[in-house]
Design a protein around this motif. Structure first.
Motif, PDB file in Angstrom:
ATOM      1  N   SER A   1       1.320  -6.616   6.310  1.00 55.48           N
ATOM      2  CA  SER A   1      -0.232  -5.859   6.063  1.00 55.48           C
ATOM      3  C   SER A   1      -1.170  -7.210   5.128  1.00 55.48           C
ATOM      4  CB  SER A   1       0.099  -4.801   5.693  1.00 55.48           C
ATOM      5  OG  SER A   1      -1.009  -3.670   5.924  1.00 55.48           O
ATOM      6  N   THR A   2      -1.542  -5.671   3.932  1.00 56.94           N
ATOM      7  CA  THR A   2      -2.640  -7.075   3.314  1.00 56.94           C
ATOM      8  C   THR A   2      -1.845  -7.646   1.932  1.00 56.94           C
ATOM      9  OG1 THR A   2      -3.133  -5.050   2.069  1.00 56.94           O
ATOM     10  CG2 THR A   2      -4.584  -4.975   3.787  1.00 56.94           C
ATOM     11  N   GLY A   3      -0.140  -6.747   2.170  1.00 56.28           N
ATOM     12  CA  GLY A   3       0.748  -7.190   1.012  1.00 56.28           C
ATOM     13  C   GLY A   3       0.461  -6.780  -0.962  1.00 56.28           C
ATOM     14  N   GLU A   4      -0.972  -5.651  -0.546  1.00 56.04           N
ATOM     15  CA  GLU A   4      -1.332  -5.710  -2.187  1.00 56.04           C
ATOM     16  C   GLU A   4      -0.101  -4.360  -2.808  1.00 56.04           C
ATOM     17  OE1 GLU A   4      -4.080  -1.834  -3.928  1.00 56.04           O
ATOM     18  OE2 GLU A   4      -4.290  -2.457  -1.623  1.00 56.04           O
ATOM     19  N   THR A   5       1.117  -4.012  -2.039  1.00 55.57           N
ATOM     20  CA  THR A   5       2.053  -2.646  -1.963  1.00 55.57           C
ATOM     21  C   THR A   5       3.024  -4.061  -3.410  1.00 55.57           C
ATOM     22  OG1 THR A   5       2.099  -1.158  -0.799  1.00 55.57           O
ATOM     23  CG2 THR A   5       4.150  -2.105  -1.702  1.00 55.57           C
TER      24      THR A   5
END
Length: 272
Positions: A5-9
């Protein structure tokens, strides 16, 4: 770091872990949106050229199995950072986790509430829009340079509609501040020495004279005493932000908010 996904986590987890180590130079490589075997194949070529600890948040079983297998062949350690929490929740709730990448970013009601909170906070910064403060969840009050705005923005990102008001002895706040029913009003304070230092640096960054009442220690002390007296007279909780980061201040404020909400809930049940 590999994410489907976005990699924010993933970035937040990595940053939190790296903060525990001093004097270490870290080189991070980041590949988001890895959702196909072809994409993974291209990514692994770059991973091989930049070896290191591989941490990932990938839910597709086939892709993650291939990632782990290829990393073993390269002699690289891998960590699926969400697995321990997901497995524990699966056992507790008695159900399998949904293997859906980026599911936390679904545009649900909570997402739109957070957007609304951010919009509210931006237009109610620095004492603006006091006629709408009753709609806020939290109102922060404090003298200049007590981190009201950044703390408000952080709280807004957590879904709390937040307004803030500077406390200036020469310009008292509007009467509406003292009659608020819905919002939690929190007074922010900091040490005089720290406040003078922050203000002096602010003036220097603006190429302004650092020798004014704004940074005079006695004047600043009187200003903070005025604010503290106002907070005490109105029985608002006071938070000393001298040694707190924005995140720590926000966490303490959220605790105060939750405590008040819980107390109100108990009171309503008792009345019934």
């Amino acid at each position: 770091m590999l994410s489907d996904s976005t990699g924010e986590t993933l970035e937040n987890i990595a940053q939190a872990a790296l903060a525990q180590f001093d004097g270490v130079e870290i080189i991070k490589h980041f590949w988001p949106m890895v959702r196909s075997e072809n994409h993974l194949k291209r990514t692994l070529i770059e991973v091989a050229d930049n070896p290191g600890l591989v941490i990932f948040t990938i839910v597709n079983r086939d892709i993650r199995t291939k990632l782990e297998r290829e990393c073993r062949q390269l002699g690289l350690p891998t960590i699926a950072v969400l697995d321990p929490v997901t497995d524990a929740l699966s056992n507790l709730l008695g159900q399998e986790a949904k293997a859906r990448p980026g599911r936390q970013h679904v545009l649900d009601a909570a997402y739109f509430e957070r957007v609304e909170a951010i919009q509210f906070t931006i237009v109610h910064d620095d004492g603006i829009g006091h006629e709408n403060w009753e709609e806020a969840d939290i109102v922060l009050a404090g003298v200049s340079r007590t981190s009201k705005t950044p703390t408000s923005i952080y709280l807004a990102n957590r879904g709390f509609k937040t307004a803030n008001i500077p406390i200036v002895p020469e310009s008292p706040p509007p009467d509406s501040l003292f009659s608020l029913k819905n919002p939690l009003v929190v007074g922010l304070i900091t040490s005089t020495t720290r406040l003078v230092q922050v203000r002096r640096n602010r003036l220097l960054s603006l190429n302004q004279s650092p020798e004014t009442d704004y940074v005079d220690e006695q004047a600043v002390k009187a200003e903070t005493l005025y604010a503290r007296r106002m907070f005490s007279d109105n029985e608002w909780p006071i938070l000393d932000v001298t040694r707190r980061s924005i995140e720590e201040s926000a966490a303490a404020i959220i605790n105060l908010y939750n405590e008040r909400e819980n107390a109100n809930s108990v009171s309503k049940v008792t009345e019934k």
